[in-house]
Design a protein around this motif. Sequence first.
Motif, PDB file in Angstrom:
ATOM      1  N   LEU A  81      21.721 -13.467  40.728  1.00 22.98           N
ATOM      2  CA  LEU A  81      23.459 -13.988  40.826  1.00 22.98           C
ATOM      3  C   LEU A  81      24.361 -12.890  41.408  1.00 22.98           C
ATOM      4  CD1 LEU A  81      23.839 -16.144  37.157  1.00 22.98           C
ATOM      5  CD2 LEU A  81      24.345 -16.706  39.840  1.00 22.98           C
ATOM      6  N   ILE A  82      24.630 -11.711  40.640  1.00 22.11           N
ATOM      7  CA  ILE A  82      24.603 -10.469  41.176  1.00 22.11           C
ATOM      8  C   ILE A  82      24.586 -10.551  42.558  1.00 22.11           C
ATOM      9  CG2 ILE A  82      25.476  -8.244  40.511  1.00 22.11           C
ATOM     10  CD1 ILE A  82      25.209  -9.081  37.628  1.00 22.11           C
ATOM     11  N   SER A  83      23.500 -10.485  42.777  1.00 19.77           N
ATOM     12  CA  SER A  83      22.973  -9.665  43.876  1.00 19.77           C
ATOM     13  C   SER A  83      23.741 -10.408  45.702  1.00 19.77           C
ATOM     14  CB  SER A  83      21.602  -9.814  45.133  1.00 19.77           C
ATOM     15  OG  SER A  83      20.776  -9.249  44.087  1.00 19.77           O
ATOM     16  N   SER A  84      23.245 -12.044  45.256  1.00 22.43           N
ATOM     17  CA  SER A  84      24.407 -12.571  46.205  1.00 22.43           C
ATOM     18  C   SER A  84      25.544 -12.964  46.409  1.00 22.43           C
ATOM     19  CB  SER A  84      23.373 -14.277  45.902  1.00 22.43           C
ATOM     20  OG  SER A  84      24.328 -14.977  44.715  1.00 22.43           O
ATOM     21  N   MET A  85      26.157 -12.378  44.958  1.00 23.31           N
ATOM     22  CA  MET A  85      27.617 -12.191  45.357  1.00 23.31           C
ATOM     23  C   MET A  85      28.188 -10.999  46.209  1.00 23.31           C
ATOM     24  SD  MET A  85      29.797 -14.515  43.746  1.00 23.31           S
ATOM     25  CE  MET A  85      30.931 -13.536  44.368  1.00 23.31           C
ATOM     26  N   ILE A  86      27.475 -10.215  46.150  1.00 25.62           N
ATOM     27  CA  ILE A  86      26.960  -8.625  46.949  1.00 25.62           C
ATOM     28  C   ILE A  86      26.755  -8.755  48.534  1.00 25.62           C
ATOM     29  CG2 ILE A  86      26.258  -6.234  46.901  1.00 25.62           C
ATOM     30  CD1 ILE A  86      25.617  -6.093  43.767  1.00 25.62           C
ATOM     31  N   GLY A  87      25.749  -9.582  48.376  1.00 27.60           N
ATOM     32  CA  GLY A  87      25.471  -9.974  49.969  1.00 27.60           C
ATOM     33  C   GLY A  87      26.754 -11.171  50.452  1.00 27.60           C
ATOM     34  N   SER A  88      26.795 -11.542  49.400  1.00 22.83           N
ATOM     35  CA  SER A  88      28.061 -12.112  50.862  1.00 22.83           C
ATOM     36  C   SER A  88      29.427 -12.254  51.301  1.00 22.83           C
ATOM     37  CB  SER A  88      28.396 -13.836  49.337  1.00 22.83           C
ATOM     38  OG  SER A  88      29.579 -14.867  49.990  1.00 22.83           O
ATOM     39  N   VAL A  89      30.214 -10.919  50.625  1.00 19.36           N
ATOM     40  CA  VAL A  89      31.010 -10.150  50.586  1.00 19.36           C
ATOM     41  C   VAL A  89      30.785  -8.776  51.959  1.00 19.36           C
ATOM     42  CG1 VAL A  89      33.036 -10.306  49.155  1.00 19.36           C
ATOM     43  CG2 VAL A  89      30.939  -8.681  48.616  1.00 19.36           C
ATOM     44  N   ASN A  90      29.279  -8.715  51.337  1.00 21.60           N
ATOM     45  CA  ASN A  90      29.155  -7.685  52.614  1.00 21.60           C
ATOM     46  C   ASN A  90      28.556  -8.469  53.923  1.00 21.60           C
ATOM     47  OD1 ASN A  90      29.180  -5.618  51.218  1.00 21.60           O
ATOM     48  ND2 ASN A  90      26.569  -5.719  50.897  1.00 21.60           N
ATOM     49  N   ILE A 155      21.379 -11.657  55.503  1.00 23.41           N
ATOM     50  CA  ILE A 155      21.102 -13.350  55.176  1.00 23.41           C
ATOM     51  C   ILE A 155      22.682 -13.421  55.773  1.00 23.41           C
ATOM     52  CG2 ILE A 155      20.393 -15.544  54.090  1.00 23.41           C
ATOM     53  CD1 ILE A 155      17.713 -14.255  52.787  1.00 23.41           C
ATOM     54  N   PHE A 156      23.526 -13.536  54.583  1.00 27.96           N
ATOM     55  CA  PHE A 156      24.626 -13.746  54.235  1.00 27.96           C
ATOM     56  C   PHE A 156      25.557 -13.390  55.992  1.00 27.96           C
ATOM     57  CE2 PHE A 156      24.662 -14.705  49.796  1.00 27.96           C
ATOM     58  CZ  PHE A 156      25.308 -15.979  49.455  1.00 27.96           C
ATOM     59  N   ARG A 157      25.416 -12.375  56.357  1.00 26.01           N
ATOM     60  CA  ARG A 157      25.617 -12.053  57.873  1.00 26.01           C
ATOM     61  C   ARG A 157      25.309 -13.109  59.047  1.00 26.01           C
ATOM     62  NH1 ARG A 157      24.581  -7.657  61.931  1.00 26.01           N
ATOM     63  NH2 ARG A 157      22.593  -8.963  62.194  1.00 26.01           N
ATOM     64  N   ASN A 158      23.654 -13.186  58.725  1.00 25.46           N
ATOM     65  CA  ASN A 158      23.585 -14.227  60.081  1.00 25.46           C
ATOM     66  C   ASN A 158      24.199 -15.585  59.480  1.00 25.46           C
ATOM     67  OD1 ASN A 158      21.976 -11.922  60.732  1.00 25.46           O
ATOM     68  ND2 ASN A 158      20.432 -12.499  60.433  1.00 25.46           N
ATOM     69  N   ILE A 185      38.296 -20.232  52.791  1.00 23.70           N
ATOM     70  CA  ILE A 185      37.679 -20.258  53.838  1.00 23.70           C
ATOM     71  C   ILE A 185      36.109 -20.324  53.405  1.00 23.70           C
ATOM     72  CG2 ILE A 185      38.239 -21.065  56.655  1.00 23.70           C
ATOM     73  CD1 ILE A 185      40.638 -20.035  56.664  1.00 23.70           C
ATOM     74  N   MET A 186      35.750 -18.893  54.142  1.00 21.04           N
ATOM     75  CA  MET A 186      34.425 -18.783  54.232  1.00 21.04           C
ATOM     76  C   MET A 186      34.099 -19.241  52.494  1.00 21.04           C
ATOM     77  SD  MET A 186      34.354 -17.642  56.439  1.00 21.04           S
ATOM     78  CE  MET A 186      32.503 -15.534  57.623  1.00 21.04           C
ATOM     79  N   PHE A 187      33.814 -18.359  51.740  1.00 19.88           N
ATOM     80  CA  PHE A 187      33.776 -19.234  50.284  1.00 19.88           C
ATOM     81  C   PHE A 187      33.199 -20.328  50.135  1.00 19.88           C
ATOM     82  CE2 PHE A 187      33.029 -19.538  45.834  1.00 19.88           C
ATOM     83  CZ  PHE A 187      32.083 -18.827  45.328  1.00 19.88           C
ATOM     84  N   PRO A 188      33.758 -21.460  50.261  1.00 20.18           N
ATOM     85  CA  PRO A 188      33.176 -22.882  50.175  1.00 20.18           C
ATOM     86  C   PRO A 188      32.557 -23.121  51.556  1.00 20.18           C
ATOM     87  CG  PRO A 188      36.672 -22.513  50.322  1.00 20.18           C
ATOM     88  CD  PRO A 188      35.357 -21.153  50.696  1.00 20.18           C
ATOM     89  N   LEU A 189      32.560 -22.783  52.317  1.00 18.87           N
ATOM     90  CA  LEU A 189      31.524 -23.597  53.565  1.00 18.87           C
ATOM     91  C   LEU A 189      30.231 -22.082  53.306  1.00 18.87           C
ATOM     92  CD1 LEU A 189      33.405 -22.670  56.526  1.00 18.87           C
ATOM     93  CD2 LEU A 189      32.731 -24.884  55.486  1.00 18.87           C
TER      94      LEU A 189
END
Lengths: 274, 327
Positions: A81-90, A155-158, A185-189
């Motif tokens: 969970l925490i990894s994916s939050m960090i990955g998402s903002v990065n 993964i999130f950047r791509n 915008i981004m988070f809901p997508l």
Amino acid sequence: MTFARRFSRIVLYALLILLSVSYLLPIYLMLVTGLKPFAEVNLQTMWQLPNRIAFDNFLEAFDKLWPHLRNSLFMVLPAALISSMIGSVNGYIFSKWKFRGADLIFTLILFGMFIPYQSILIPLVQFMQFIHLRGTLPGLILVHIIYGIPITSLIFRNYYAQISTEILEAGRIDGAGLIGLYRWIMFPLSIPGFVVVLIWQFTQAYNDFLFAVILTNTAQWPVTVALNNMAGSQIVQWNVQMAGALLAALPTLLVYILLGRFFVRGLMAGALKG
Amino acid sequence: MSAISDRNVPSGLPPSDRSRPHAPRQGRRLAFTIDRILSVLIVLPSILAISIFVYGFIAWSVRVSLSAWTKGLIPNYTYSGLTRYIELLSDRRFGIDMRNTAIFTSLFLVVCLIVGLLLAILLDQRLKGEGFFRSIFLFPMALSFIVTGVAWRWLMNPATGTRISGLNLLFDQLGLDFLISRWHTTPPPWGIAFVVIPAVWQMSGFTMAMYLAGLRGISDDLREAARVDGANEFQLYRYIILPQLQSVTLSAVIVLGHTSLKIFDLIVAISQNDIKLDVPAVYMWRTTFDGSNYSRGAAIGIVMLITVAVLIVPYLISSMRSQEAKL
């Protein structure tokens, strides 16, 4: 359909079925061994189907592995969970808000996912001892989160790179700033991105052995370490080991069966394609 | 210029030029500057974490490898130069490790690529049940190397006579006796070659998925054109399709290569301390945490890092270049 074409189809299917059977052999063996009563366990008949279904082997393996399976799940869920939050903002910043030098920094971060962890292991152990987290599950979680930063950000950047920048432009005109754009915008997508990364981190952390064997003690062992220990023991019979291996594989297998599509996407993301 | 990259914007104008008329200049600028600072602040913790846990720790490992910390848990940072590395050169166990890694990595790469490509081509024939077959070849990817190792240790059981079991037993019962083998207990140096079998079992599905994605990217028109020109299926793959899969092969080599250069858990689970199947990753673990020879362990870790870096760094750099070229 011509005869030659029909014939080549038959050969093709025969070949694929043969290959599938050989890929499934190990699982077949774990399954039939696990489902035999102790009385039927015998090296000579290991490939035969059980005459009577029993759960002796699974129950004994479960007995030995359950505390460690629980450790694994307690460790893996927060880590993913925490990894994916960090990955998402990065990923958001590195795809849509490139500051000067961002690509270089991102590449330097990515290097972290390829290194052999043996090259950082000694300082890592010293550091974890220093902050009194060696031998604790939170310590192991922290390590999985930190070394998960490269792959989750990638993964999130791509994923975000595919989202049109025009939507963000529109949002900016409506007065949204960096955080607003992400929030509205981004988070809901991002849901598919999150599914991919959650599954990926879940599998990675769950299947890890190196960090776990070095950073935890018997009581906090996740299931991979416990299983390896069981397999090396002279006391535990091979049939219980087989059942244990299947038991330990079950959580990630279930994820794969239920969400295979997303699993494959995470897999492919690991292959870069800048 | 805007910080929002405009890769997907077809217009030639930078986005800032288009958004300018919509807002009072001064206010936007200010908000924009704040956002820019914010963007750096948000990724800063990750950058710091990676600088410490990757680069800082690597530097510290190098320092330990140059020290005299060869005994006990109490660090001894007395500088001793390249002694540890020189010792490794004549270390018999490390010699076995390097040979095993070389055999394992080269065989694993070749077999995994061939099997993966073959599976992908088989699945690329517009089959019924393609998804089903694909899932079967891919599922081992979801398992941990420990599970794979434990299962395959029994499949590759070398016992003979009345104790015969695993695949040998299966071959015996099917009348395929010529396939009976001592597997990973084959005398050195070839024992390690059999560990490639479970590794391929686990990773070939991944290679297949990559090749399949590559094959799907080749247009049907191209295939048709080749067929119209009289190419048979073999020629079609040999001269038209395979040359287009080179970049996929490169990516696969990178992923499989770095995985196999640092292979650890699979060896631990299969070999159960048998030194004949030893690899650097296992030696590092044993010598550091069982033998308390920290500086030797660190030196092995750094040698492993260099081996992987030789493979990865050129790839990362070219990856970054192509990323920049796209903007």
